[in-house]
Scaffold this motif. Structure first.
Motif, PDB file in Angstrom:
ATOM      1  N   ASN A 134       3.431  18.347  34.337  1.00 32.76           N
ATOM      2  CA  ASN A 134       2.567  18.270  33.165  1.00 32.76           C
ATOM      3  C   ASN A 134       3.207  17.580  31.965  1.00 32.76           C
ATOM      4  OD1 ASN A 134       0.633  19.599  34.658  1.00 32.76           O
ATOM      5  ND2 ASN A 134       1.138  21.618  33.847  1.00 32.76           N
ATOM      6  N   ASP A 161      -1.814  13.103  30.995  1.00 31.60           N
ATOM      7  CA  ASP A 161      -2.805  13.375  29.956  1.00 31.60           C
ATOM      8  C   ASP A 161      -3.565  12.116  29.559  1.00 31.60           C
ATOM      9  OD1 ASP A 161      -2.718  16.091  29.639  1.00 31.60           O
ATOM     10  OD2 ASP A 161      -1.270  16.075  28.004  1.00 31.60           O
ATOM     11  N   LYS A 164      -7.628  11.810  29.617  1.00 34.71           N
ATOM     12  CA  LYS A 164      -8.410  11.461  28.424  1.00 34.71           C
ATOM     13  C   LYS A 164      -9.299  10.248  28.679  1.00 34.71           C
ATOM     14  CE  LYS A 164      -5.125  13.410  25.117  1.00 34.71           C
ATOM     15  NZ  LYS A 164      -4.027  13.123  24.159  1.00 34.71           N
ATOM     16  N   ASN A 189      -7.489  16.702  28.879  1.00 33.09           N
ATOM     17  CA  ASN A 189      -6.082  16.808  29.279  1.00 33.09           C
ATOM     18  C   ASN A 189      -5.977  17.091  30.775  1.00 33.09           C
ATOM     19  OD1 ASN A 189      -6.159  19.720  29.738  1.00 33.09           O
ATOM     20  ND2 ASN A 189      -6.204  19.931  27.511  1.00 33.09           N
ATOM     21  N   HIS A 190      -4.736  17.231  31.245  1.00 36.34           N
ATOM     22  CA  HIS A 190      -4.476  17.354  32.681  1.00 36.34           C
ATOM     23  C   HIS A 190      -4.989  18.642  33.302  1.00 36.34           C
ATOM     24  CE1 HIS A 190      -1.033  19.469  30.767  1.00 36.34           C
ATOM     25  NE2 HIS A 190      -1.261  20.316  31.747  1.00 36.34           N
TER      26      HIS A 190
END
Length: 301
Positions: A176, A182, A186, A192-193
């Motif tokens: 992450n 991310d 987006k 986000n992830h």
């Protein structure tokens, strides 16, 4: 012990008639059953049976309605396959571009970037097999020119050889703290992830159903997709009920439409889906969990 014997197509037609299915033209039905197996069509007439243990049909159940439903499902798969193709190409492009710039062109071989090493080994093993099998000229030329380089060809060559399922696993397996994880989320409108891996997993499974000609109509799908509470892009108005609905195809198509809108804002998914429903007016859309006036939702406009 299983004791049933195989039936001829004529016997199959007779059995269906005995069980109450209306077949106006038995010889035409036989031709269908020679090209589409009894077992496969059975997935579509199952809902028409009032006694499912003895396979007795409801009154006025018609073979022609079974075929219409089968054809609808086939055309729906083709439509979704085209949508998923655009999502797959976009995901592949984003992975290659962002991670090759953030890390290097061999990021997908870097175990330090991934959470599950065993999963990455499996992904790379499958990728290696794909590269060995491919007749792609760019791969052959790369191997010939760089035969002393023990690495895979760079991402923009290697990852063109792999499947949507493998791409979604690569993305989901990224740690992450990898910035590109991310960024890609987006760009797809997923914020986000946290959300995107489950979307990709869902779409990958539906892609496999499409590729293997498996039924989508009236099928329960994985309900583990994580949904945004406040999506940044147009969405559906009854989003609070999403967790209850996510095992039916409608919600998964909503996710596809949401992602497709970021890739190709002027897409014709809504119009083509509406045209398909118009072509097959007798198909029960409740089996897909379609909402009344779904095409008026902000997402689908």
């Amino acid at each position: 012990m299983f004791t049933k014997n195989a039936l001829t197509v004529a016997e199959q037609v007779s059995q269906l008639q005995e069980r109450g299915l209306v077949i106006k033209h038995p010889h035409i039905a036989e031709k269908y059953l020679l090209n589409i197996s009894y077992y496969r069509l059975g997935e579509y007439w199952y809902v028409m049976q009032q006694d499912k243990e003895n396979h007795i049909f409801k009154p006025n159940s018609k073979f022609e309605d079974v075929i219409a439903l089968y054809n609808f499902d086939a055309e729906l798969r083709l439509l979704l396959f085209g949508v998923i193709e655009k999502i797959e190409i976009s995901l592949r492009t984003k992975l290659i571009y962002h991670l090759s710039h953030e890390i290097n062109p061999w990021w997908f071989q870097n175990f330090e970037l991934f959470t599950d090493s065993k999963a990455l080994v499996k992904t790379l093993s499958n990728l290696e097999a794909e590269i060995e099998r491919t007749k792609d000229v760019s791969i052959k030329n790369h191997k010939k020119k760089h035969k002393d380089d023990g690495r895979f060809p760079p991402a923009w060559k290697s990852l063109e050889q792999t499947s949507f399922g493998a791409l979604s696993k690569l993305y989901g397996n990224l740690k992450n703290n990898v910035a590109s994880k991310d960024i890609i989320a987006k760009e797809f409108g997923a914020v986000n992830h946290t959300y995107l891996p489950s979307w990709l997993q869902s779409i990958s499974q539906i892609r496999n159903f499409c590729a293997h000609h498996s039924r989508l109509w009236n099928r329960n799908l994985p309900s583990t997709v994580k949904m945004l509470s406040k999506p940044p892009n147009p969405w559906i108005t009854d989003a609070e009920n999403v967790p209850k609905q996510s095992n039916k195809l409608y919600m998964h198509m909503c996710l596809m439409k949401y992602m497709l809108n970021t890739i190709k804002p002027d897409n014709e998914f809504t119009e083509r889906l509406e045209a398909l429903f118009t072509k097959y007016p007798n198909v029960d859309l409740k089996a897909l969990d379609m909402k009344p006036n779904w095409q008026q939702e902000p997402l689908w406009k």
